[in-house]
Write an enzyme that holds these catalytic residues in place. Structure first.
Site, PDB file in Angstrom:
ATOM      1  N   ARG A   1      34.869  39.976  44.581  1.00 41.93           N
ATOM      2  CA  ARG A   1      35.947  40.931  44.793  1.00 41.93           C
ATOM      3  C   ARG A   1      37.252  40.343  44.257  1.00 41.93           C
ATOM      4  NH1 ARG A   1      32.570  44.172  45.138  1.00 41.93           N
ATOM      5  NH2 ARG A   1      32.100  45.572  46.870  1.00 41.93           N
TER       6      ARG A   1
ATOM      7  N   HIS B   1      34.031  45.719  36.366  1.00 41.29           N
ATOM      8  CA  HIS B   1      33.232  45.802  37.604  1.00 41.29           C
ATOM      9  C   HIS B   1      31.812  46.317  37.305  1.00 41.29           C
ATOM     10  CE1 HIS B   1      33.545  46.154  42.235  1.00 41.29           C
ATOM     11  NE2 HIS B   1      32.284  45.964  41.868  1.00 41.29           N
TER      12      HIS B   1
END
Ligand code: NAP
Ligand code: GLV
Length: 320
Positions: free
Chosen positions: A235, A283
């Site tokens: 993250r 991502h």
């Protein structure tokens, strides 16, 4: 009873996910959440009291509001920090994360690509090609490199084992001491400085929790070996972006491969996009694959219906 599917899917993703979920659980009634549909006309009308399961993928905050009969929330994402931050997600309802072997292997592929590219200076050669610059660097052998994998859960284990199979010396770090063939493992905060200092490449696969947010700040980055590489596949909020930029600018760190960011999509003006020592991915390190993930969700739905134990439950006290 019915299952509510609440997600931030695009129209194309809805078109892929709803049939995949329906195929995996043909006896269930699946409804799309109003707030999560691409437009109001596409949404299913539903009786909130008839919903006992929610299958969610990054749903908009408040999507589970008023579902009084919920007995299971099944996430299609591995990371659940947004759900834990959403006050409308009832704290007493079991929350299960996605744990899909296919996703773990996808993550292992991404990590191997990043580590191999750092080992063999491929990011540097790509830069040199753009500048038409012929310059050879000394070749490093996998066996002479130590890679630290932070987080030895579903993803970190698959990554550590794949890297070890490819000849790297792998050291792993987790909250509790893990046993993994061919990997030297460490646990707890006190062990982190030595783990960071021992590796030429650090791969982050921790969940985002109050304990791990901002873990890669100036102090921790300074503990990494001079010229080390950082691979963040977990993250964005694990990294203090300004501190990482400073470490890269000073040459303390050689390169960062970043798949995740504090703000996604990464804003066009962000310095990471053009930084010569940063490789950006949007991502995509391990995308949830409807073909395999729908079956994982269906197994938990069947377990709930059959009164069997649920799998991959989030421990809310630990936040993962
Ligand atoms: P997981 O199975 O829950 O594993 C988490 C690991 O982190 C465990 O080994 C745990 O230790 C360790 N950990 C947690 N808090 C810690 C702390 N304070 N100190 C040390 N170790 C700690 O999670 P996962 O399925 O591997 O996924 C990890 C993360 O990857 C997700 O949360 C998500 O953010 C990210 N992810 C990214 C993508 C992508 O495409 N970029 C895709 C999927 C997932 P213990 O084993 O001792 O509990
Ligand atoms: C993706 O980032 C996930 O958490 O599944």
């Amino acid at each position: 009873m019915s299952i509510l599917v609440a997600a931030d899917f695009t129209a194309e993703e809805w078109a892929e996910w709803m049939p995949a979920l329906a195929r995996a659980m043909p006896d269930e009634t699946l409804l799309r959440a109003r707030g999560a549909a691409p437009n109001a006309n596409d949404a299913d009308a539903f009786d909130a009291d008839a919903i006992d399961i929610a299958i969610v993928a990054n749903p908009p905050c408040g999507a589970l509001q008023g579902l009084r009969g919920l007995r299971l929330i099944q996430s299609l994402w591995a990371g659940v920090e947004k759900l834990l931050d959403d006050p409308s997600v009832p704290a007493e309802v079991p929350l299960a994360r996605m744990a899909d072997p296919a996703m773990n292997e996808a993550m292992a592929e991404t990590a191997l690509w990043a580590v191999l590219s750092l080992q063999r200076d491929h990011f540097m050669y790509a830069r040199q090609q753009r500048e038409a610059r012929w310059l050879q660097h000394a070749q490093r052998a996998a066996g002479n490199l130590t890679v630290a994998v932070l987080g030895l859960g579903q993803m970190g284990r698959a990554v550590g084992l794949r890297l070890a199979r490819n000849g790297y010396r792998v050291i792993g770090w987790s909250a509790h001491r893990a046993q993994l063939d061919g990997i030297e493992t460490h646990a707890g905060d006190a062990a982190l400085p030595a783990v960071l200092g021992a590796a030429q490449i650090v791969v982050n696969l921790l969940p985002l929790t109050p304990a791990t947010r901002g873990l890669f700040d100036a102090r921790r980055l300074a503990l990494m070996a001079p010229g080390a590489g950082l691979v963040n596949l977990a993250r964005g909020a694990h990294v203090v972006e300004a501190d990482l930029l400073a470490a890269l600018d000073s040459g303390a760190l050689a390169h960062a491969v970043l798949d995740v960011f504090a703000h996604e999509p990464l804003p066009a003006a962000h310095p990471f996009w053009s930084h010569p020592r940063v490789t950006v991915l949007p991502h995509v390190a391990a995308q949830t694959d409807p073909r395999s993930a729908a079956a994982v969700a269906a197994a938990n739905v069947a377990a709930l219906r059959g009164g069997k134990p649920l799998r991959h439950l989030v421990d809310r006290a630990r936040a993962y």
